[in-house]
Design an enzyme around this catalytic site. Structure first.
Site, PDB file in Angstrom:
ATOM      1  N   THR A  71      34.465  37.078  51.326  1.00  0.00           N
ATOM      2  CA  THR A  71      35.203  37.617  52.471  1.00  0.00           C
ATOM      3  C   THR A  71      36.625  38.041  52.114  1.00  0.00           C
ATOM      4  O   THR A  71      37.324  38.609  52.945  1.00  0.00           O
ATOM      5  CB  THR A  71      35.259  36.587  53.610  1.00  0.00           C
ATOM      6  N   VAL A 112      39.124  41.082  47.138  1.00  0.00           N
ATOM      7  CA  VAL A 112      38.393  41.359  45.901  1.00  0.00           C
ATOM      8  C   VAL A 112      36.897  41.147  46.110  1.00  0.00           C
ATOM      9  O   VAL A 112      36.077  41.925  45.613  1.00  0.00           O
ATOM     10  CB  VAL A 112      38.917  40.486  44.754  1.00  0.00           C
ATOM     11  N   ARG A 144      35.096  28.174  56.756  1.00  0.00           N
ATOM     12  CA  ARG A 144      35.726  28.962  57.833  1.00  0.00           C
ATOM     13  C   ARG A 144      35.041  30.307  58.046  1.00  0.00           C
ATOM     14  O   ARG A 144      35.128  30.886  59.129  1.00  0.00           O
ATOM     15  CB  ARG A 144      37.204  29.193  57.519  1.00  0.00           C
ATOM     16  N   ARG A 203      40.353  31.287  31.699  1.00  0.00           N
ATOM     17  CA  ARG A 203      40.693  32.362  30.764  1.00  0.00           C
ATOM     18  C   ARG A 203      41.040  31.889  29.361  1.00  0.00           C
ATOM     19  O   ARG A 203      40.686  32.528  28.372  1.00  0.00           O
ATOM     20  CB  ARG A 203      41.848  33.201  31.330  1.00  0.00           C
ATOM     21  N   CYS A 254      44.884  41.084  36.121  1.00  0.00           N
ATOM     22  CA  CYS A 254      44.810  42.518  36.429  1.00  0.00           C
ATOM     23  C   CYS A 254      45.743  43.348  35.546  1.00  0.00           C
ATOM     24  O   CYS A 254      45.361  44.433  35.064  1.00  0.00           O
ATOM     25  CB  CYS A 254      45.116  42.757  37.906  1.00  0.00           C
ATOM     26  N   GLY A 270      48.293  42.211  44.966  1.00  0.00           N
ATOM     27  CA  GLY A 270      47.979  41.223  43.948  1.00  0.00           C
ATOM     28  C   GLY A 270      48.182  39.801  44.433  1.00  0.00           C
ATOM     29  O   GLY A 270      47.617  38.857  43.886  1.00  0.00           O
ATOM     30  N   ARG A 291      57.475  42.326  41.083  1.00  0.00           N
ATOM     31  CA  ARG A 291      56.761  42.660  42.321  1.00  0.00           C
ATOM     32  C   ARG A 291      57.537  43.758  43.037  1.00  0.00           C
ATOM     33  O   ARG A 291      58.750  43.651  43.232  1.00  0.00           O
ATOM     34  CB  ARG A 291      56.645  41.435  43.227  1.00  0.00           C
ATOM     35  N   HIS A 342      49.036  48.753  40.375  1.00  0.00           N
ATOM     36  CA  HIS A 342      50.047  48.225  39.461  1.00  0.00           C
ATOM     37  C   HIS A 342      50.447  49.318  38.456  1.00  0.00           C
ATOM     38  O   HIS A 342      49.591  50.067  37.968  1.00  0.00           O
ATOM     39  CB  HIS A 342      49.502  47.037  38.671  1.00  0.00           C
ATOM     40  N   ASN A 394      44.765  47.585  41.136  1.00  0.00           N
ATOM     41  CA  ASN A 394      44.647  46.182  40.766  1.00  0.00           C
ATOM     42  C   ASN A 394      43.479  45.470  41.438  1.00  0.00           C
ATOM     43  O   ASN A 394      42.981  44.458  40.926  1.00  0.00           O
ATOM     44  CB  ASN A 394      45.943  45.434  41.096  1.00  0.00           C
TER      45      ASN A 394
END
Length: 340
Positions: free
Chosen positions: A14, A17, A42, A102, A133, A164, A239, A246, A319
């Site tokens: 939901t 992404v 939720r 990662r 990203c 982002g 930012r 981006h 992104n």
């Protein structure tokens, strides 16, 4: 791609992404036999559309992955750490979009245009990590340069959209922008300072070395993906008041000399890259052009005249798509084609 149909799950379905993953599975004609949509409690009861059918969202639990072949995770680091091992134990391969896995040495970190062969390492833990990203778009452009000339050093400054951070940040930029235009005091909730009409040299938390966690992600992830710990890398992440897309100013020093014409031709032929570079006509990559696209746009390609074997690039990508959902699906496509 092979003709085998696969049972697929999207965890975090939901979110922004997750929604894009669902659209990507459909638009890229991924071989889906069945699709399971998972989210927190939720969201249970909501429905999302896939290939003309409404699919009910189910709660993400440890038992959600029985019979699932591939799970695309975009539920955040905590849920990924909690549930990805359960998915792998059930025989499901996880492609995770969070930062949780990662840097795990037993988990491959993959940008398909840079190191597709690394996908084979999924057998270690049944998990593949999707990079940051900003790292993804940079390496789509730099991987062919590295393969041809070798990268010695990278200096990157990013200009990252508020998407982002998530939907709350998008809403905050909208509300703050209107407040400033109305000469009212903008309220800060997501970021420590106003983002409307401002730039914040602060993404994620600051570390003891003075860098932010986001900046060190780019350093460590780039070395892991390219398989070269000797590459010198320094990053500054900012930012900016942009909703999607981006942008990055990248300076690279190569180990071997190059001809700029050859570099341009190399980038034009590189998968996932679209060269947008005609300064005389005011043509260069912009966030508004990358939005909604899967390509990484590269322009302002020029030699760095201050040092030998160096060049400058301006790199822009969506992104949410290439920086997250699309890269995840591309990894799943390699899995489907070669390994499952």
């Amino acid at each position: 791609m092979s003709g085998k149909l696969l049972n697929v799950a999207v965890a975090g379905a939901t979110g922004a992404v997750g929604n894009e993953m669902i659209r990507g599975l459909e638009s890229r004609n991924f071989p889906v036999k069945s699709l399971k949509l998972l989210a927190s409690s939720r969201s249970v009861g909501r429905t999302l559309s896939f290939r003309g059918q409404d699919i009910a969202v189910e709660e993400l639990t440890a038992d959600s992955f029985t019979g699932v072949d591939i799970a695309l995770f975009s539920a955040g680091g905590g849920p990924s750490l909690a549930f990805a091992p359960h998915a792998a134990a059930a025989g499901c391969v996880v492609v995770d979009n969070s930062s949780a896995w990662r840097m795990d040495p037993d988990v491959p970190l993959v940008v398909p245009e840079a190191n597709p062969e690394a996908v084979a390492g999924y057998v270690g833990k049944g998990i593949i990590a999707n990079p940051n990203c900003s790292t993804i778009q940079m390496l789509v452009a730099l991987a062919p340069i590295h393969r041809t000339y070798g990268l010695k050093r990278i200096v990157v400054s990013t200009y990252q959209a508020v998407s982002g951070t998530g939907k709350k940040a998008i809403d905050e930029l909208s509300v703050q922008t209107q407040a400033v235009l109305d000469r009212a005091d903008p309220v800060c909730g997501v970021y420590p300072h106003r983002i409307a009409f401002n730039c914040l040299p602060h993404i994620d938390v600051f570390l003891e070395n003075g860098y932010t966690k986001e900046e060190m992600k780019m350093v460590n992830e780039t070395r892991k993906i390219l398989g070269d710990a000797t590459i010198g890398i320094t990053a500054t992440t900012v930012r900016v008041p942009v909703f999607y897309g981006h942008s990055e100013a990248v300076n690279v020093e190569t180990r071997m000399p190059f001809d700029m014409k050859d570099v341009r031709n190399l980038l034009r032929a590189a998968p996932g890259v679209r060269v947008v570079d005609d300064p005389a006509g005011n043509v260069y990559p912009m966030a508004i052009d990358a939005t909604g696209q899967d390509d990484t746009l590269v322009g302002r390609i020029r030699r760095d005249e201050s040092m030998e074997n160096a060049m400058n690039l301006w790199i822009v990508a969506d992104n949410i798509r290439k920086g997250a959902a699309t890269n995840t699906i591309q990894i799943a496509e390699i899995l489907a084609e070669k390994y499952l």
